[in-house]
Scaffold this motif. Structure first.
Motif, PDB file in Angstrom:
ATOM      1  N   LEU A  30       0.734  -1.380  -0.092  1.00 49.79           N
ATOM      2  CA  LEU A  30       0.057   0.099  -0.097  1.00 49.79           C
ATOM      3  C   LEU A  30       0.840   1.010  -0.114  1.00 49.79           C
ATOM      4  N   LEU A  31       1.823   1.389   0.729  1.00 46.41           N
ATOM      5  CA  LEU A  31       2.876   2.449   0.815  1.00 46.41           C
ATOM      6  C   LEU A  31       3.525   2.548  -0.876  1.00 46.41           C
ATOM      7  N   ALA A  32       3.840   1.658  -1.190  1.00 43.19           N
ATOM      8  CA  ALA A  32       4.391   1.615  -2.705  1.00 43.19           C
ATOM      9  C   ALA A  32       3.404   2.347  -3.439  1.00 43.19           C
ATOM     10  N   LEU A  33       2.095   1.808  -3.517  1.00 44.97           N
ATOM     11  CA  LEU A  33       1.336   2.189  -4.512  1.00 44.97           C
ATOM     12  C   LEU A  33       0.968   3.692  -4.329  1.00 44.97           C
ATOM     13  N   ILE A  34       1.066   4.221  -2.707  1.00 46.16           N
ATOM     14  CA  ILE A  34       0.657   5.724  -2.474  1.00 46.16           C
ATOM     15  C   ILE A  34       1.653   6.457  -2.953  1.00 46.16           C
ATOM     16  N   PHE A  35       2.885   5.969  -2.894  1.00 45.69           N
ATOM     17  CA  PHE A  35       4.052   6.875  -3.379  1.00 45.69           C
ATOM     18  C   PHE A  35       4.108   6.954  -4.928  1.00 45.69           C
ATOM     19  N   THR A  36       3.847   5.727  -5.531  1.00 42.13           N
ATOM     20  CA  THR A  36       3.702   5.617  -7.050  1.00 42.13           C
ATOM     21  C   THR A  36       2.628   6.567  -7.519  1.00 42.13           C
ATOM     22  N   ALA A  37       1.419   6.608  -6.912  1.00 42.09           N
ATOM     23  CA  ALA A  37       0.376   7.620  -7.347  1.00 42.09           C
ATOM     24  C   ALA A  37       0.693   8.955  -7.119  1.00 42.09           C
ATOM     25  N   SER A  38       1.251   9.394  -6.017  1.00 46.74           N
ATOM     26  CA  SER A  38       1.475  10.676  -5.660  1.00 46.74           C
ATOM     27  C   SER A  38       2.539  11.378  -6.676  1.00 46.74           C
ATOM     28  N   TYR A  39       3.815  10.394  -7.002  1.00 45.91           N
ATOM     29  CA  TYR A  39       4.672  10.832  -7.959  1.00 45.91           C
ATOM     30  C   TYR A  39       4.345  11.103  -9.291  1.00 45.91           C
ATOM     31  N   ALA A  40       3.232  10.162  -9.756  1.00 43.98           N
ATOM     32  CA  ALA A  40       2.633  10.465 -11.015  1.00 43.98           C
ATOM     33  C   ALA A  40       1.809  11.647 -10.842  1.00 43.98           C
ATOM     34  N   VAL A  41       1.050  12.025  -9.896  1.00 38.61           N
ATOM     35  CA  VAL A  41       0.379  13.163  -9.976  1.00 38.61           C
ATOM     36  C   VAL A  41       1.315  14.225  -9.995  1.00 38.61           C
ATOM     37  N   GLY A  42       2.097  14.287  -9.137  1.00 39.96           N
ATOM     38  CA  GLY A  42       3.236  15.370  -9.343  1.00 39.96           C
ATOM     39  C   GLY A  42       3.909  15.669 -10.399  1.00 39.96           C
ATOM     40  N   ALA A  43       4.255  14.590 -11.223  1.00 36.60           N
ATOM     41  CA  ALA A  43       4.618  14.866 -12.545  1.00 36.60           C
ATOM     42  C   ALA A  43       3.842  15.213 -13.651  1.00 36.60           C
ATOM     43  N   VAL A  44       2.536  14.950 -13.497  1.00 36.98           N
ATOM     44  CA  VAL A  44       1.567  15.677 -14.291  1.00 36.98           C
ATOM     45  C   VAL A  44       1.226  16.840 -14.096  1.00 36.98           C
ATOM     46  N   SER A  45       1.234  17.439 -12.891  1.00 33.87           N
ATOM     47  CA  SER A  45       0.918  18.562 -12.329  1.00 33.87           C
ATOM     48  C   SER A  45       1.893  19.664 -12.660  1.00 33.87           C
ATOM     49  N   GLY A  46       3.291  19.344 -12.847  1.00 32.67           N
ATOM     50  CA  GLY A  46       4.236  20.069 -13.204  1.00 32.67           C
ATOM     51  C   GLY A  46       4.838  20.877 -11.903  1.00 32.67           C
ATOM     52  N   PRO A  47       5.568  21.852 -12.065  1.00 37.36           N
ATOM     53  CA  PRO A  47       6.134  22.621 -10.899  1.00 37.36           C
ATOM     54  C   PRO A  47       4.942  23.449 -10.188  1.00 37.36           C
ATOM     55  N   VAL A  48       5.191  23.761  -8.905  1.00 35.29           N
ATOM     56  CA  VAL A  48       4.317  24.632  -8.218  1.00 35.29           C
ATOM     57  C   VAL A  48       4.470  26.150  -8.609  1.00 35.29           C
TER      58      VAL A  48
END
Length: 86
Positions: A30-48
């Motif tokens: 579950l921890l690995a899945l959450i990390f992967t999902a948050s990394y993917a969302v951050g990569a899609v959203s771009g820089p803050v």
């Protein structure tokens, strides 16, 4: 009469004793899945902040930071005293 196989039962018990509990495996998955999902969302959203760069770099790609704060934009009237306590 047939003798029971003690060696296979003993090895199975040792393997079960050394294996991590299923709850720990599930938590790590579950921890690995959450990390992967948050990394993917951050990569899609771009820089803050699109104009924001790391320390020591400038927006023109020159890579030299002169430390000049002459153009402070809207912060010109800001009190720049540090540690004065007032």
């Amino acid at each position: 009469m047939k003798e029971p196989q003690q060696s296979s039962r003993g090895a199975d018990a040792v393997l079960r004793a050394l294996a991590p509990p299923p709850a720990l495996c599930g938590f790590l998955l579950l921890l690995a899945l959450i990390f992967t999902a948050s990394y993917a969302v951050g990569a899609v959203s771009g820089p803050v902040a699109p104009g924001m760069h790391g320390p020591g770099t400038s927006g023109d790609g020159g890579g030299t930071d002169t430390g000049d704060t002459g153009d402070m934009g809207d912060m010109g009237d800001m009190d720049m005293r540090h540690g004065s306590g007032s």
